[in-house]
Design a protein around this motif. Structure first.
Motif, short mmCIF file in Angstrom:
data_model
loop_
_atom_site.label_atom_id
_atom_site.label_comp_id
_atom_site.label_asym_id
_atom_site.label_seq_id
_atom_site.Cartn_x
_atom_site.Cartn_y
_atom_site.Cartn_z
N HIS A 20 22.96 43.31 -3.52
CA HIS A 20 23.97 43.76 -2.55
C HIS A 20 23.34 44.33 -1.29
O HIS A 20 23.77 44.06 -0.16
CB HIS A 20 24.87 44.82 -3.22
N ALA A 23 21.86 41.51 0.63
CA ALA A 23 22.93 40.74 1.28
C ALA A 23 23.51 41.51 2.46
O ALA A 23 23.81 40.94 3.52
CB ALA A 23 24.03 40.44 0.25
N ASN A 24 23.61 42.86 2.30
CA ASN A 24 24.13 43.68 3.39
C ASN A 24 23.18 43.69 4.57
O ASN A 24 23.59 43.63 5.73
CB ASN A 24 24.37 45.11 2.88
N GLU A 25 21.86 43.75 4.27
CA GLU A 25 20.86 43.69 5.34
C GLU A 25 20.95 42.37 6.10
O GLU A 25 20.88 42.34 7.33
CB GLU A 25 19.46 43.88 4.75
N ILE A 26 21.08 41.30 5.32
CA ILE A 26 21.19 39.97 5.94
C ILE A 26 22.44 39.89 6.81
O ILE A 26 22.42 39.36 7.93
CB ILE A 26 21.19 38.88 4.86
N ARG A 27 23.55 40.42 6.27
CA ARG A 27 24.80 40.40 7.03
C ARG A 27 24.68 41.20 8.32
O ARG A 27 25.09 40.75 9.40
CB ARG A 27 25.93 40.95 6.17
N VAL A 28 24.11 42.41 8.20
CA VAL A 28 23.95 43.26 9.39
C VAL A 28 23.04 42.58 10.42
O VAL A 28 23.33 42.57 11.63
CB VAL A 28 23.38 44.63 8.99
N THR A 30 22.40 39.41 10.67
CA THR A 30 23.07 38.22 11.21
C THR A 30 24.07 38.61 12.29
O THR A 30 24.15 37.98 13.34
CB THR A 30 23.77 37.46 10.08
N GLU A 31 24.86 39.67 11.98
CA GLU A 31 25.83 40.13 12.97
C GLU A 31 25.13 40.63 14.24
O GLU A 31 25.58 40.37 15.37
CB GLU A 31 26.69 41.25 12.37
#
Length: 224
Positions: A20, A23-28, A30-31
């Motif tokens: 998680h 995935a959150n790091e990747i999402r941040v 990416t954003e």
């Protein structure tokens, strides 16, 4: 068994937590990358729009300057052409008046003075004079007076004969010895002095053109 199950659950929870977080790091990230790229795209687009606008504005200013320059040039050309027409009309009017001078009482003396001027200019001892048919009597009568006046002015001797075989046109023809006045010849025609009134007027016009334009149109900016 219960202890092993607990350990397995802890490991699963740890792995899920890590997943998680990752995935959150990747999402941040990416954003963040997306927002950064979007900002760059917006910035570049704005710069391009501004650059295009500035270029169009420069092009418009150049076109305006060219158009203004063309209008000024066109206006100057039109003014120059109008002035030339006026000066040419003035010259034509003066040239037309020449034909009336032989009818004045002063013409005999004018012919004598024209002869003296020609004698001085040529500086030859043996001369011939020709004229238009209408002036034969006047010119023949003026030759002796002109010779005397020339000798008094210069203390030089001159012989001048009237040549009746060479007759110039009665009316003024531009560029050709013609009209009222005299033509003086020396050395079998190798020296010719066109001292007709038309030739004198043309010479005066050429020499006095700046003064004529000044009187007609005033001083230009370059002259003032």
């Amino acid at each position: 068994m219960a202890q092993q199950k607990t350990q397995i659950d802890q490991m699963v929870n740890f792995i899920l937590q890590e997943a998680h977080e990752k995935a959150n790091e990747i999402r941040v990230k990416t954003e963040h990358d997306f927002n950064l790229e979007k900002q760059m795209m917006v910035h570049n687009a704005k710069q391009k729009i501004n650059s295009d606008y500035e270029q169009k504005e420069r092009d418009r200013e150049v076109e305006q300057r060219i158009s203004k320059s063309n209008q000024i040039t066109k206006s100057r050309v039109a003014k120059m052409e109008a002035r030339k027409v006026l000066v040419d009309d003035l010259m034509a009017s003066a040239m037309a008046k020449i034909n009336s001078i032989p009818n004045t009482p002063q013409y005999d003396n004018i012919v004598k003075d024209l002869l003296v001027q020609a004698f001085i200019k040529i500086e030859e001892a043996d001369l011939e004079v020709c004229c238009r048919a209408e002036d034969v009597a006047v010119v023949q009568g003026a030759i002796g007076k002109a010779v005397s006046a020339y000798q008094q002015k210069t203390n030089k001797q001159v012989k001048c004969n009237f040549n009746g075989t060479k007759v110039i046109p009665s009316q003024v023809v531009p560029g050709v010895p013609s009209g009222p006045g005299v033509v003086v010849i020396a050395q079998d025609g190798s020296i010719v002095c066109d001292n007709t009134l038309g030739a004198r007027l043309t010479l005066c016009y050429q020499e006095q053109t700046p003064e004529i334009r000044k009187r007609l149109f005033g001083l230009t900016k370059k002259q003032s």
